[in-house]
Design a protein around this motif. Sequence first.
Motif, PDB file in Angstrom:
ATOM      1  N   ASP A   5       0.853  -1.190   0.000  1.00  4.66           N
ATOM      2  CA  ASP A   5       0.000   0.000   0.000  1.00  4.66           C
ATOM      3  C   ASP A   5       0.887   1.236   0.000  1.00  4.66           C
ATOM      4  OD1 ASP A   5      -2.536  -1.145  -0.003  1.00  4.66           O
ATOM      5  OD2 ASP A   5      -2.489  -1.466   2.159  1.00  4.66           O
ATOM      6  N   ARG A   6       0.501   2.228  -0.794  1.00  2.00           N
ATOM      7  CA  ARG A   6       1.235   3.483  -0.869  1.00  2.00           C
ATOM      8  C   ARG A   6       0.360   4.581  -0.275  1.00  2.00           C
ATOM      9  NH1 ARG A   6       6.166   2.434  -1.209  1.00  2.00           N
ATOM     10  NH2 ARG A   6       6.694   4.362  -2.322  1.00  2.00           N
ATOM     11  N   PHE A   7       0.947   5.398   0.585  1.00  2.00           N
ATOM     12  CA  PHE A   7       0.203   6.447   1.263  1.00  2.00           C
ATOM     13  C   PHE A   7       0.827   7.790   0.909  1.00  2.00           C
ATOM     14  CE2 PHE A   7       0.420   2.605   3.862  1.00  2.00           C
ATOM     15  CZ  PHE A   7      -0.923   2.268   3.953  1.00  2.00           C
ATOM     16  N   THR A   8       0.098   8.604   0.171  1.00  2.56           N
ATOM     17  CA  THR A   8       0.624   9.893  -0.270  1.00  2.56           C
ATOM     18  C   THR A   8      -0.340  11.012   0.099  1.00  2.56           C
ATOM     19  OG1 THR A   8      -0.396   9.645  -2.459  1.00  2.56           O
ATOM     20  CG2 THR A   8       1.868   8.864  -2.204  1.00  2.56           C
ATOM     21  N   ALA A   9       0.226  12.178   0.288  1.00  2.00           N
ATOM     22  CA  ALA A   9      -0.561  13.386   0.523  1.00  2.00           C
ATOM     23  C   ALA A   9      -0.220  14.363  -0.594  1.00  2.00           C
ATOM     24  CB  ALA A   9      -0.241  13.986   1.888  1.00  2.00           C
ATOM     25  N   SER A  10      -1.136  14.527  -1.536  1.00  2.00           N
ATOM     26  CA  SER A  10      -0.872  15.367  -2.689  1.00  2.00           C
ATOM     27  C   SER A  10      -2.118  16.159  -3.054  1.00  2.00           C
ATOM     28  CB  SER A  10      -0.451  14.513  -3.889  1.00  2.00           C
ATOM     29  OG  SER A  10      -1.513  13.669  -4.305  1.00  2.00           O
ATOM     30  N   GLU A  11      -1.929  17.224  -3.833  1.00  2.00           N
ATOM     31  CA  GLU A  11      -3.065  18.024  -4.282  1.00  2.00           C
ATOM     32  C   GLU A  11      -4.027  17.172  -5.103  1.00  2.00           C
ATOM     33  OE1 GLU A  11      -3.946  21.005  -3.621  1.00  2.00           O
ATOM     34  OE2 GLU A  11      -2.185  21.914  -2.680  1.00  2.00           O
ATOM     35  N   GLU A  12      -3.453  16.248  -5.890  1.00  2.00           N
ATOM     36  CA  GLU A  12      -4.267  15.444  -6.801  1.00  2.00           C
ATOM     37  C   GLU A  12      -5.096  14.410  -6.061  1.00  2.00           C
ATOM     38  OE1 GLU A  12      -2.090  13.094  -9.693  1.00  2.00           O
ATOM     39  OE2 GLU A  12      -3.620  13.530 -11.191  1.00  2.00           O
ATOM     40  N   GLU A  13      -4.465  13.743  -5.096  1.00  2.00           N
ATOM     41  CA  GLU A  13      -5.140  12.642  -4.409  1.00  2.00           C
ATOM     42  C   GLU A  13      -5.825  13.078  -3.116  1.00  2.00           C
ATOM     43  OE1 GLU A  13      -4.178   7.981  -3.302  1.00  2.00           O
ATOM     44  OE2 GLU A  13      -2.587   9.450  -3.308  1.00  2.00           O
ATOM     45  N   GLY A  14      -5.417  14.220  -2.593  1.00  2.00           N
ATOM     46  CA  GLY A  14      -5.965  14.672  -1.316  1.00  2.00           C
ATOM     47  C   GLY A  14      -4.859  14.852  -0.300  1.00  2.00           C
ATOM     48  N   LEU A  15      -4.912  15.929   0.426  1.00  2.00           N
ATOM     49  CA  LEU A  15      -3.843  16.265   1.364  1.00  2.00           C
ATOM     50  C   LEU A  15      -4.085  15.696   2.752  1.00  2.00           C
ATOM     51  CD1 LEU A  15      -3.346  19.996   0.297  1.00  2.00           C
ATOM     52  CD2 LEU A  15      -1.807  18.082  -0.193  1.00  2.00           C
ATOM     53  N   ALA A  16      -5.232  15.060   2.960  1.00  2.00           N
ATOM     54  CA  ALA A  16      -5.597  14.575   4.290  1.00  2.00           C
ATOM     55  C   ALA A  16      -5.905  13.081   4.267  1.00  2.00           C
ATOM     56  CB  ALA A  16      -6.802  15.357   4.803  1.00  2.00           C
ATOM     57  N   PRO A  17      -4.952  12.243   3.844  1.00  2.00           N
ATOM     58  CA  PRO A  17      -5.264  10.815   3.649  1.00  2.00           C
ATOM     59  C   PRO A  17      -5.677  10.082   4.915  1.00  2.00           C
ATOM     60  CG  PRO A  17      -2.883  11.196   3.565  1.00  2.00           C
ATOM     61  CD  PRO A  17      -3.535  12.551   3.557  1.00  2.00           C
ATOM     62  N   LEU A  18      -5.266  10.573   6.103  1.00  2.00           N
ATOM     63  CA  LEU A  18      -5.548   9.846   7.335  1.00  2.00           C
ATOM     64  C   LEU A  18      -6.604  10.522   8.208  1.00  2.00           C
ATOM     65  CD1 LEU A  18      -1.983   8.633   8.403  1.00  2.00           C
ATOM     66  CD2 LEU A  18      -3.672   7.524   6.926  1.00  2.00           C
ATOM     67  N   ASP A  19      -7.287  11.499   7.662  1.00  2.00           N
ATOM     68  CA  ASP A  19      -8.400  12.088   8.407  1.00  2.00           C
ATOM     69  C   ASP A  19      -9.597  11.147   8.289  1.00  2.00           C
ATOM     70  OD1 ASP A  19     -10.691  13.640   9.222  1.00  2.00           O
ATOM     71  OD2 ASP A  19      -9.495  15.441   8.898  1.00  2.00           O
ATOM     72  N   PRO A  20     -10.205  10.724   9.418  1.00  2.67           N
ATOM     73  CA  PRO A  20     -11.363   9.815   9.345  1.00  2.67           C
ATOM     74  C   PRO A  20     -12.513  10.361   8.506  1.00  2.67           C
ATOM     75  CG  PRO A  20     -10.538   9.938  11.588  1.00  2.67           C
ATOM     76  CD  PRO A  20      -9.799  10.991  10.812  1.00  2.67           C
ATOM     77  N   ALA A  21     -12.607  11.681   8.363  1.00  3.09           N
ATOM     78  CA  ALA A  21     -13.670  12.276   7.567  1.00  3.09           C
ATOM     79  C   ALA A  21     -13.371  12.229   6.075  1.00  3.09           C
ATOM     80  CB  ALA A  21     -13.892  13.731   7.993  1.00  3.09           C
TER      81      ALA A  21
END
Length: 535
Positions: free
Chosen positions: A41-57
Amino acid sequence: MNRKTLVLAAAMGLLAPVLAACGDTEGGGGDGDAIVVGTTDRFTASEEEGLAPLDPAYAYDVGTWNILRQTVQTLMVQPRGDGEPVPDAAESCTFTDAGNERYSCTLRDGLKFASGDPVTAADVKFSIDRARSIKADSGVFALLSTVDTVETQGDREVIFHLKVADATFPYKLSTPVAGIVNPDNYDKGKLREGFEVDGSGPYTLKSEVEDGALVRATYTRNASYKGALKVNNEQVEMVSFESADAMGDALEKADIDVMTRSMSPEQIRKLGNAADGPIDLVESPGLEIRYLAFNTDATTVKDKAVRQAMAQLINRSELIGNVYGSQAEPLFSLVPAGVTGHSNAFFNKYGDPDTAKARELLEEAGVETPVKLTLHYTTDHYGPATKVEFEQLSKQLNDSGLFQTDIKGAPWATFRPAGQKGQYDVYGMGWFPDFPDADAFIAPFLAEDNFLNSPYTNTEIQEDLIPESRRQADRLSASDSLTEIQDIVAAEVPVLPLWQGKQYVAARDDITGTAYAVNSSATLQLWELGRGVSG
């Protein structure tokens, strides 16, 4: 059965693991060095994918949910071996009316966040209301769509007033979108960017980030945790690898202790055939499904006859045999086998693959052939065999003479937003259920605010059949409405199910708890792992 392979069987319609070989015991030492777990699994924070990958919301994929399940506590939790959810942050939860529209939970006494701050009913209300109001474009908020208002009584009682009956609501409270967060760390109207997580779950998280990507997550046992889970270790490190081969090499060298998703079919076959050695393979039934998604507004596939012809042509058994072997099974519905309410709707509708019948469907609709399509797939999210799978799908369609297809891959960070924005006419997706119930395979695809952001809408499904199925606390009683939904999907083909996969974990043989390290919904349960005696 191979001595080095632990096979976990399904029983009584539930995907419950049972011990069937050596290399695994309950419990664990709870001490010693950190257990190191590998993942692709790859976990990234980017403008394209979303800057908040680990926010439950915001988070809404199996990888990020597996991080949150270790760290952010929910009122309910899936028990070991699946089954109905049990209280975790809650001491008790129950429907308090006959219509399944009022659900009340009492928090455990003395519950605390890892920071030491008390967890109160107001924090639960804040967390649920926050996810509902932010309405992140991941679509995860739709899991809470039946909530009307959240009421608190004192510091420990939370009452959910639902818009409509929803017998699946306890399951939804076990998912990370219902995770309890501290208002001191999470803005009410804004997502929390980056890779920090604060909660009251079994672990705290320390993230190691390089170039905007999470490369190592260190989970340390949360001494303040009070809940249903027994934590069998003090620390687990999760390392993200760029490929299954690199992850496998690390396990062979004992640089990691456990290998999880996603292993290649070749790795699984090799480990399964190994009679001896320091590595054990755990095989268990799973609820992972793969399917083709359609942008039903796209010119190429807007006519349902095109989608029906593809359903008539694709040979699932041949596809699986050429790519996955015994690691997967043909799937003829969105709802997989092993889940109450499953039916073989697509087989009932189309039977065996038949080119003549597919040609007839296209001719009757006046569709010119060959139909030209690009089949899109993700290169880095569902395992290394995905490209080969799509080569096989393309070949099957092209060999019929009715289609002229090619394939095109893209990394998940690009692929997922493009699919949601309707940039792909046909694309391949996987699904790991939010919880082990048929509703978790239907509503995310067919309800309003669906996960795919699909333009397909069926009023009967949305307004009648889904609500009708949710009124049934006895899920077997919901089978009629669930079957009707599956029949409509087979007839209109907004999505085309392909296969249902098994689950695998490989571990050094001094690691215990591997039989329960992953449940049927692909939830990673790191608290089950421990160190024992090699052998």
